[in-house]
Motif scaffolding. Structure first.
Motif, short mmCIF file in Angstrom:
data_model
loop_
_atom_site.label_atom_id
_atom_site.label_comp_id
_atom_site.label_asym_id
_atom_site.label_seq_id
_atom_site.Cartn_x
_atom_site.Cartn_y
_atom_site.Cartn_z
N ILE A 90 38.15 14.13 9.94
CA ILE A 90 39.30 13.25 10.16
C ILE A 90 40.14 13.81 11.30
CG2 ILE A 90 39.33 12.54 7.75
CD1 ILE A 90 41.92 14.33 7.47
N GLY A 91 41.07 13.00 11.80
CA GLY A 91 41.99 13.43 12.84
C GLY A 91 43.23 14.08 12.25
N TYR A 92 44.18 14.37 13.12
CA TYR A 92 45.40 15.04 12.70
C TYR A 92 46.28 14.08 11.91
CZ TYR A 92 49.87 17.48 12.99
OH TYR A 92 51.06 18.09 12.69
N TRP A 93 46.47 14.36 10.63
CA TRP A 93 47.25 13.50 9.73
C TRP A 93 46.84 12.03 9.90
CZ3 TRP A 93 49.36 14.95 5.53
CH2 TRP A 93 50.01 16.18 5.41
N SER A 94 45.52 11.81 9.96
CA SER A 94 45.05 10.45 10.22
C SER A 94 43.64 10.29 9.70
CB SER A 94 45.08 10.19 11.74
OG SER A 94 44.50 8.94 12.04
N ILE A 95 43.40 9.16 9.04
CA ILE A 95 42.04 8.77 8.67
C ILE A 95 41.86 7.35 9.21
CG2 ILE A 95 40.34 8.47 6.83
CD1 ILE A 95 42.07 10.27 5.05
N VAL A 96 41.32 7.24 10.42
CA VAL A 96 41.17 5.93 11.06
C VAL A 96 39.99 5.20 10.43
CG1 VAL A 96 42.20 6.77 13.20
CG2 VAL A 96 39.72 6.88 12.90
N PRO A 97 39.85 3.89 10.67
CA PRO A 97 38.77 3.13 10.04
C PRO A 97 37.37 3.72 10.25
CG PRO A 97 40.38 1.62 10.93
CD PRO A 97 40.81 3.00 11.37
N PHE A 98 37.09 4.24 11.44
CA PHE A 98 35.80 4.86 11.70
C PHE A 98 35.55 6.02 10.74
CE2 PHE A 98 33.24 8.13 13.76
CZ PHE A 98 32.20 7.43 14.35
N GLU A 99 36.57 6.84 10.53
CA GLU A 99 36.44 8.01 9.66
C GLU A 99 36.42 7.61 8.18
OE1 GLU A 99 38.76 10.49 13.12
OE2 GLU A 99 39.80 9.96 11.28
#
Length: 315
Positions: free
Chosen positions: A149-158
């Motif tokens: 995941i990204g920094y404080w982020s779970i985008v739709p791709f992830e």
């Protein structure tokens, strides 16, 4: 019956030995231009140095689409005596360019690819015309699911990858490694995976030590997950002393389900590619200090017992 699925076949968990829980023998990413790990001979030399430092096995955390080269990983394992557990899965979104075909895969297609890699074997490369990756005529199979995941982020791709990982976990029993950017959102990842039916005991949160916060780590460990500490020799960000003290503080709180790795991850940090400090740093330079700080018994659990439990998969 449970086994650990290595690139050379299934082994009994008790045979695994000390494990470096996060490395990459091959990796090519648009985030690391000019730092590609793509030379089989140099990667073999680096693997041999890791084996020579007293480490018996490693998790290769390169997932689908980043140049993982499974047949060559198996050949390196055979040549060096270093056990290797390879990864299926998909990394965080930033590792895949705007036109990367994985962006068009829904969760079900991703899950099917993960199960294939774990059960039938990985393809020789991730292109559309790939044949099976073989070593001495046998399929080279993955033993772990890698996500991120990204920094404080779970985008739709992830999120789609985490859904796919949960599906593949339910079918195979394989554990899930999650890359946490700067150690963020560990609770949120565990919450999501629990809603998807994955017990925290089957999850390792990689790069947890990028956040120096023993109280937070104790909270995560109390939920039953494993934490990956893989930030040693990253002195620009924190000293080894800080990581040693973090580890000691977590152990003093009654928790030690920590897996140790180097995540050296790029050519400029591999001795065989002309960089430093190399894969041997963990065993040769960090582990002696860790043993002195928290004791041999706890370190052995981190190197042997905890990886063995995490990597156990249905045979």
């Amino acid at each position: 019956m449970t086994v650990v699925r290595t690139v050379l076949g299934d082994v009994e968990p008790a045979a695994l030995g000390a494990v470096d829980a996060h490395e990459h023998l091959f990796q090519v990413s648009p985030l690391l231009p000019g730092d590609e790990l793509d030379d089989p001979e140099r990667s073999r030399q680096e693997a041999a140095s890791l084996r020579g430092s007293g480490v018996a096995a490693m998790i290769d955390a390169t997932p689908i689409g980043l140049g993982r080269r499974p047949a060559e990983v198996a050949a390196i394992s055979a040549a060096t005596g270093l056990g290797v557990v390879a990864s299926t899965g998909i990394h965080r979104e930033a590792h895949y360019g705007a036109e990367h075909p994985l962006r068009g895969w829904d969760a079900e297609r991703r899950a099917a690819a993960f199960v294939r890699d774990l059960v039938e074997g990985m393809p020789e490369h991730d292109g559309p015309d790939a044949g099976p990756a073989l070593h001495e005529g046998e399929p080279v199979r993955a033993g772990l699911i890698k996500t991120g995941i990204g920094y404080w982020s779970i985008v739709p791709f992830e999120r789609a990858t985490l859904v796919a990982a949960a599906i593949a976990h339910a079918e195979t029993g394989a554990a899930i490694m999650v890359h946490l950017e700067h150690g963020s959102a560990g609770h949120e990842v565990l919450d999501l995976l629990e809603r998807l039916g994955v017990a925290p005991a089957r999850v390792m949160l990689a790069h947890a030590d990028r956040l120096i916060d023993p109280g937070h780590h104790a909270e995560l460990l109390a939920r039953g997950c494993a934490l990956g500490y893989d930030g040693m020799a990253r002195w620009r960000d924190r000293s080894d002393h800080e990581l040693l003290e973090l580890t000691a503080a977590v152990v003093e709180r009654g928790f030690d389900r920590i897996l140790l790795g180097g995540d050296v991850a790029r050519a400029s940090r591999y001795v065989a590619y002309g960089g430093m400090p190399g894969l041997a740093y963990l065993g040769a330079r960090y582990l002696p200090r860790l043993r002195e700080r928290i004791g041999d018994e706890v370190v052995e659990r981190m190197l042997v017992a905890h990886p063995r439990a995490l990597l156990a998969i249905r045979g």
